[in-house]
Design a protein around this motif. Structure first.
Motif, mmCIF file in Angstrom:
data_model
loop_
_atom_site.group_PDB
_atom_site.id
_atom_site.type_symbol
_atom_site.label_atom_id
_atom_site.label_comp_id
_atom_site.label_asym_id
_atom_site.label_seq_id
_atom_site.Cartn_x
_atom_site.Cartn_y
_atom_site.Cartn_z
ATOM 1 N N VAL A 1 -2.874 -1.134 0.015
ATOM 2 C CA VAL A 1 -3.385 -0.348 1.147
ATOM 3 C C VAL A 1 -2.599 -0.687 2.412
ATOM 4 O O VAL A 1 -2.223 0.197 3.180
ATOM 5 N N GLY A 2 -2.308 -1.959 2.616
ATOM 6 C CA GLY A 2 -1.511 -2.357 3.770
ATOM 7 C C GLY A 2 -0.134 -1.716 3.762
ATOM 8 O O GLY A 2 0.360 -1.249 4.796
ATOM 9 N N ALA A 3 0.493 -1.685 2.600
ATOM 10 C CA ALA A 3 1.814 -1.058 2.486
ATOM 11 C C ALA A 3 1.742 0.448 2.757
ATOM 12 O O ALA A 3 2.612 1.011 3.428
ATOM 13 N N LEU A 4 0.714 1.095 2.244
ATOM 14 C CA LEU A 4 0.564 2.541 2.479
ATOM 15 C C LEU A 4 0.275 2.848 3.947
ATOM 16 O O LEU A 4 0.776 3.836 4.493
ATOM 17 N N LEU A 5 -0.525 2.003 4.586
ATOM 18 C CA LEU A 5 -0.775 2.162 6.026
ATOM 19 C C LEU A 5 0.507 1.926 6.817
ATOM 20 O O LEU A 5 0.828 2.680 7.744
#
Length: 141
Positions: free
Chosen positions: A58-62
């Motif tokens: 999720v951090g990478a996608l954000l």
């Protein structure tokens, strides 16, 4: 998100949890290997299935602005795809490598339409024996 991901990863469970999902739906791609093998098994946690990699993914996608963060609703954080994220997902969905996952996602999303996370979690807990067969932190098999 975690509950829907669980139903996509474990298509044999999906039709047991979602009344609107026919177990013979070809979009589930229920191969025999799905009975015992899942590419990335999830763990049982207090509120249902969980994968510790969510934090990183999720951090990478954000960070790539494929997802956008919101704070509306009762949840601490909400996520929604950005316009660019939708484009990337649509492009991936038609590739051979992601076609089966895309099919499963569509089937699960249609069957879960209108349900919130709490409702899906209740169905998972009520219809599957995860509570009796797994301790917290155990892999779901």
């Amino acid at each position: 998100m975690a509950k829907l991901d669980f139903l996509v990863r474990y298509p044999l469970f999906a039709s047991q949890v979602l009344d609107e999902l026919d177990p013979t739906d070809p979009r589930l791609h229920r191969e025999e290997a799905d009975v015992r093998a899942v590419e990335a098994p999830m763990h049982r946690h207090r509120y249902g299935p969980w994968d510790e990699r969510y934090y990183t993914v999720v951090g990478a996608l954000l960070g790539r602005t494929l997802l956008l963060r919101g704070s509306e609703g009762r949840a601490r954080m909400t996520l929604r795809p950005s316009a660019h994220g939708i484009e990337v997902a649509r492009a991936a969905a038609v590739t051979p490598a992601w076609a089966a996952i895309s099919d499963r996602c569509r089937a699960v999303a249609e069957a879960a339409r209108g349900m919130n996370g709490n409702r899906i979690a209740g169905l998972i807990q009520g219809r599957l024996s995860l509570n009796e067969e797994h301790d917290f932190g155990d892999l779901i098999t």
